[in-house]
Design a protein around this motif. Structure first.
Motif, PDB file in Angstrom:
ATOM      1  N   ALA A   1       1.158  11.447 -15.594  1.00 58.82           N
ATOM      2  CA  ALA A   1       1.701  12.090 -14.396  1.00 58.82           C
ATOM      3  C   ALA A   1       1.202  11.382 -13.153  1.00 58.82           C
ATOM      4  N   VAL A   2      -0.066  11.021 -13.131  1.00 55.79           N
ATOM      5  CA  VAL A   2      -0.615  10.299 -11.986  1.00 55.79           C
ATOM      6  C   VAL A   2       0.044   8.940 -11.882  1.00 55.79           C
ATOM      7  N   ASN A   3       0.273   8.297 -13.025  1.00 56.78           N
ATOM      8  CA  ASN A   3       0.924   6.991 -12.998  1.00 56.78           C
ATOM      9  C   ASN A   3       2.340   7.102 -12.447  1.00 56.78           C
ATOM     10  N   GLU A   4       3.076   8.135 -12.831  1.00 56.76           N
ATOM     11  CA  GLU A   4       4.434   8.321 -12.329  1.00 56.76           C
ATOM     12  C   GLU A   4       4.406   8.566 -10.822  1.00 56.76           C
ATOM     13  N   VAL A   5       3.459   9.368 -10.368  1.00 59.61           N
ATOM     14  CA  VAL A   5       3.344   9.633  -8.937  1.00 59.61           C
ATOM     15  C   VAL A   5       2.984   8.345  -8.210  1.00 59.61           C
ATOM     16  N   GLN A   6       2.053   7.583  -8.766  1.00 61.61           N
ATOM     17  CA  GLN A   6       1.648   6.336  -8.132  1.00 61.61           C
ATOM     18  C   GLN A   6       2.814   5.344  -8.092  1.00 61.61           C
ATOM     19  N   LYS A   7       3.613   5.306  -9.151  1.00 62.30           N
ATOM     20  CA  LYS A   7       4.778   4.422  -9.161  1.00 62.30           C
ATOM     21  C   LYS A   7       5.754   4.816  -8.060  1.00 62.30           C
ATOM     22  N   ARG A   8       5.975   6.135  -7.898  1.00 54.13           N
ATOM     23  CA  ARG A   8       6.880   6.604  -6.865  1.00 54.13           C
ATOM     24  C   ARG A   8       6.337   6.278  -5.475  1.00 54.13           C
ATOM     25  N   ILE A   9       5.043   6.401  -5.278  1.00 54.56           N
ATOM     26  CA  ILE A   9       4.425   6.070  -3.988  1.00 54.56           C
ATOM     27  C   ILE A   9       4.561   4.577  -3.724  1.00 54.56           C
ATOM     28  N   ASP A  10       4.342   3.756  -4.744  1.00 54.88           N
ATOM     29  CA  ASP A  10       4.470   2.310  -4.572  1.00 54.88           C
ATOM     30  C   ASP A  10       5.902   1.914  -4.242  1.00 54.88           C
TER      31      ASP A  10
END
Length: 107
Positions: free
Chosen positions: A45-54
């Protein structure tokens, strides 16, 4: 010390340490597997959020490089130039003076 007493003491120590199931019939391995799976889900979930932020940061960098000055000047010219041309033609042909005098005589 009898063998029954020894087993009883081992099971009480195991229960104190948490190595025996806690009434849910769930072993340590199952609890660790569930904990690991929960950590992996949180990590995903954190990775998905980080991908969206990037992706948003990359889009904002592209957006910051864009220059909309030409577009805005073109739109302003499209709306203002025809009106200014009409006013200049009306002024030099005397239409504005005639319109002003007509407005004065109606009062």
């Amino acid at each position: 010390m009898s063998p029954d007493n020894a087993l009883g003491s081992f099971s009480s120590i195991d229960q104190m340490l948490g190595s025996v199931s806690d009434g849910e019939n769930e072993t340590i391995g199952e609890r660790l597997a569930a904990k690991y799976a929960a950590q992996q889900r949180n990590k995903m979930a954190v990775n998905e959020v980080q991908k969206r932020i990037d992706r948003r940061k990359a889009y904002m960098e592209i957006d910051e490089q864009r220059d909309d000055t030409g577009l805005l000047l073109g739109l302003a010219a499209a709306f203002l130039l025809p009106a200014l041309i009409i006013l200049v033609v009306a002024y030099f042909t005397g239409y504005l003076d005639r319109l002003y005098l007509t407005a004065l005589t109606l009062r």
